[in-house]
Design a protein around this motif. Structure first.
Motif, PDB file in Angstrom:
ATOM      1  N   PRO A   7       0.819  -1.219   0.000  1.00  0.00           N
ATOM      2  CA  PRO A   7       0.000   0.000   0.000  1.00  0.00           C
ATOM      3  C   PRO A   7       0.848   1.261   0.000  1.00  0.00           C
ATOM      4  O   PRO A   7       1.990   1.274   0.445  1.00  0.00           O
ATOM      5  N   ARG A   8       0.274   2.337  -0.502  1.00  0.00           N
ATOM      6  CA  ARG A   8       0.919   3.641  -0.391  1.00  0.00           C
ATOM      7  C   ARG A   8       0.774   4.136   1.037  1.00  0.00           C
ATOM      8  O   ARG A   8      -0.200   3.825   1.718  1.00  0.00           O
ATOM      9  N   ARG A   9       1.741   4.888   1.484  1.00  0.00           N
ATOM     10  CA  ARG A   9       1.690   5.396   2.849  1.00  0.00           C
ATOM     11  C   ARG A   9       2.358   6.761   2.895  1.00  0.00           C
ATOM     12  O   ARG A   9       3.071   7.160   1.966  1.00  0.00           O
ATOM     13  N   SER A  10       2.155   7.487   3.998  1.00  0.00           N
ATOM     14  CA  SER A  10       2.660   8.849   4.107  1.00  0.00           C
ATOM     15  C   SER A  10       3.798   8.992   5.106  1.00  0.00           C
ATOM     16  O   SER A  10       4.332  10.080   5.293  1.00  0.00           O
ATOM     17  N   GLY A  11       4.175   7.907   5.773  1.00  0.00           N
ATOM     18  CA  GLY A  11       5.244   7.968   6.764  1.00  0.00           C
ATOM     19  C   GLY A  11       5.995   6.655   6.839  1.00  0.00           C
ATOM     20  O   GLY A  11       5.619   5.660   6.203  1.00  0.00           O
ATOM     21  N   GLY A  12       7.059   6.631   7.646  1.00  0.00           N
ATOM     22  CA  GLY A  12       7.919   5.454   7.690  1.00  0.00           C
ATOM     23  C   GLY A  12       7.726   4.548   8.883  1.00  0.00           C
ATOM     24  O   GLY A  12       8.499   3.604   9.075  1.00  0.00           O
ATOM     25  N   HIS A  13       6.700   4.811   9.722  1.00  0.00           N
ATOM     26  CA  HIS A  13       6.516   3.974  10.912  1.00  0.00           C
ATOM     27  C   HIS A  13       6.218   2.528  10.534  1.00  0.00           C
ATOM     28  O   HIS A  13       5.453   2.252   9.620  1.00  0.00           O
ATOM     29  N   ARG A  14       6.846   1.631  11.278  1.00  0.00           N
ATOM     30  CA  ARG A  14       6.733   0.183  11.059  1.00  0.00           C
ATOM     31  C   ARG A  14       7.182  -0.222   9.655  1.00  0.00           C
ATOM     32  O   ARG A  14       6.523  -1.009   8.975  1.00  0.00           O
ATOM     33  N   THR A  15       8.311   0.321   9.249  1.00  0.00           N
ATOM     34  CA  THR A  15       8.910  -0.130   7.990  1.00  0.00           C
ATOM     35  C   THR A  15      10.350  -0.564   8.266  1.00  0.00           C
ATOM     36  O   THR A  15      10.565  -1.611   8.864  1.00  0.00           O
ATOM     37  N   LEU A  16      11.326   0.212   7.876  1.00  0.00           N
ATOM     38  CA  LEU A  16      12.730  -0.218   7.920  1.00  0.00           C
ATOM     39  C   LEU A  16      13.196  -0.661   9.297  1.00  0.00           C
ATOM     40  O   LEU A  16      13.852  -1.695   9.434  1.00  0.00           O
ATOM     41  N   THR A  17      12.882   0.110  10.339  1.00  0.00           N
ATOM     42  CA  THR A  17      13.390  -0.215  11.672  1.00  0.00           C
ATOM     43  C   THR A  17      12.652  -1.384  12.319  1.00  0.00           C
ATOM     44  O   THR A  17      13.001  -1.786  13.428  1.00  0.00           O
ATOM     45  N   HIS A  18      11.659  -1.914  11.638  1.00  0.00           N
ATOM     46  CA  HIS A  18      10.907  -3.056  12.147  1.00  0.00           C
ATOM     47  C   HIS A  18      11.190  -4.312  11.320  1.00  0.00           C
ATOM     48  O   HIS A  18      10.309  -5.142  11.110  1.00  0.00           O
ATOM     49  N   THR A  19      12.431  -4.463  10.863  1.00  0.00           N
ATOM     50  CA  THR A  19      12.817  -5.602  10.031  1.00  0.00           C
ATOM     51  C   THR A  19      14.032  -6.302  10.632  1.00  0.00           C
ATOM     52  O   THR A  19      14.778  -5.722  11.428  1.00  0.00           O
ATOM     53  N   TRP A  20      14.225  -7.569  10.213  1.00  0.00           N
ATOM     54  CA  TRP A  20      15.376  -8.308  10.745  1.00  0.00           C
ATOM     55  C   TRP A  20      16.720  -7.738  10.285  1.00  0.00           C
ATOM     56  O   TRP A  20      17.686  -7.773  11.074  1.00  0.00           O
ATOM     57  N   PRO A  21      16.860  -7.185   9.066  1.00  0.00           N
ATOM     58  CA  PRO A  21      18.160  -6.588   8.729  1.00  0.00           C
ATOM     59  C   PRO A  21      18.522  -5.415   9.651  1.00  0.00           C
ATOM     60  O   PRO A  21      19.692  -5.238  10.006  1.00  0.00           O
ATOM     61  N   TRP A  22      17.529  -4.620  10.023  1.00  0.00           N
ATOM     62  CA  TRP A  22      17.801  -3.509  10.933  1.00  0.00           C
ATOM     63  C   TRP A  22      18.255  -4.030  12.290  1.00  0.00           C
ATOM     64  O   TRP A  22      19.203  -3.489  12.892  1.00  0.00           O
ATOM     65  N   ALA A  23      17.594  -5.081  12.791  1.00  0.00           N
ATOM     66  CA  ALA A  23      17.978  -5.664  14.077  1.00  0.00           C
ATOM     67  C   ALA A  23      19.418  -6.167  14.036  1.00  0.00           C
ATOM     68  O   ALA A  23      20.201  -5.939  14.963  1.00  0.00           O
ATOM     69  N   LEU A  24      19.781  -6.853  12.947  1.00  0.00           N
ATOM     70  CA  LEU A  24      21.158  -7.327  12.799  1.00  0.00           C
ATOM     71  C   LEU A  24      22.136  -6.163  12.731  1.00  0.00           C
ATOM     72  O   LEU A  24      23.231  -6.210  13.317  1.00  0.00           O
ATOM     73  N   LEU A  25      21.753  -5.105  12.028  1.00  0.00           N
ATOM     74  CA  LEU A  25      22.628  -3.953  11.862  1.00  0.00           C
ATOM     75  C   LEU A  25      22.929  -3.282  13.196  1.00  0.00           C
ATOM     76  O   LEU A  25      24.096  -2.998  13.513  1.00  0.00           O
ATOM     77  N   ILE A  26      21.909  -3.026  13.993  1.00  0.00           N
ATOM     78  CA  ILE A  26      22.160  -2.325  15.251  1.00  0.00           C
ATOM     79  C   ILE A  26      22.836  -3.249  16.264  1.00  0.00           C
ATOM     80  O   ILE A  26      23.641  -2.794  17.087  1.00  0.00           O
TER      81      ILE A  26
END
Length: 263
Positions: free
Chosen positions: A88-107
């Motif tokens: 879907p189209r969306r207007s903000g970034g909440h619950r996207t990149l920082t809510h993924t396993w690559p982000w968890a591994l990165l931090i």
């Protein structure tokens, strides 16, 4: 889920890891168990860096509010650049990149790298940030009633004391990773776990969580993973407050007791 539930789930998860480590003959010294639980409780708030009204946005005043705004825009940019036609189209970034396993591994990897290469001040910095977040999450009522400066002083004092305890021989600076130069390498593990536990908690809510990105599910790259909709709940609902939070407390208590050899 809301901040307090996220923090409780993070602490309970690390205490469960402590119980598993003890069962596998790699028991955590009590300072590692305590420190990891507090870091994990704080790290379980960190994925909401993409949300300007989240608990973490208030934790460090203008600094955290500004950082949340930047991460929100970054996450939205990544979402737009990688979404499929079915997302879907969306207007903000909440619950996207920082809510993924690559982000968890990165931090998680970033925290371990900083702890090993940055020396004592890097360790103190990691402890300070996550202890402040743990206070904001676990003691949220008291934190809301106190000034930010008092919370920061508590975080800084606790970080200094805990680092001093961990530095003592046998107290866990080299837990799990014992080669020279690997002291505090384990600090990234509760950071990683906290992020993943946050994502799993959000997956239980109505909106789900795209934790699997960039792995496509069906026609969607940002598929909102979660149980059947009948089993989901709204953030802040009675299920979260009256069922999940008490369950996290019980599970954390059992895990901690098992990790310390009491049961």
């Amino acid at each position: 889920m809301m901040g307090p539930a996220h923090s409780l789930s993070g602490a309970a998860a690390w205490l469960g890891v402590g119980a598993a480590a003890a069962a596998l003959d790699h028991p955590m010294p009590w300072p590692v168990l305590l420190t990891g639980a507090l870091i994990c409780a704080g790290a379980a708030l960190a994925p909401d860096l993409d949300h300007r009204s989240a608990t973490i946005s208030r934790a460090f005043g203008p600094v955290s509010r500004g950082l949340c705004g930047i991460v929100d825009k970054l996450s939205y940019t990544v979402y737009k650049a990688t979404r499929s036609a079915a997302d879907p189209r969306r207007s903000g970034g909440h619950r996207t990149l920082t809510h993924t396993w690559p982000w968890a591994l990165l931090i998680g990897a970033g925290a371990s790298t900083a702890a090993v290469t940055g020396g004592r001040w890097a360790v103190l910095g990691l402890l300070f940030v996550h202890l402040v977040l743990a206070v904001e999450g676990l003691l949220w009522r008291a934190a809301r009633m106190s000034s930010d400066i008092l919370v920061w002083l508590l975080g800084a004092t606790s970080a200094w004391i805990i680092a001093g305890v961990l530095d003592q021989p046998g107290n866990g600076a080299n837990w799990l990773f014992t080669d020279p130069g690997q002291e505090y390498l384990w600090l990234g593990l509760p950071v990683l776990l906290g992020a993943l536990v946050h994502d799993l908690g959000d997956a239980l809510t109505v909106s789900g969580c795209p934790i699997l990105w960039p792995i496509p599910v069906g026609r969607k790259r940002w598929y909102p993973v979660g149980p059947p909709r009948a089993l989901r709940f709204r953030a802040g609902s009675w299920i979260e407050l009256k069922v999940l939070m008490p369950a996290f407390m019980v599970l954390g208590g059992v895990g901690g007791a098992s990790a310390l050899g009491f049961i």
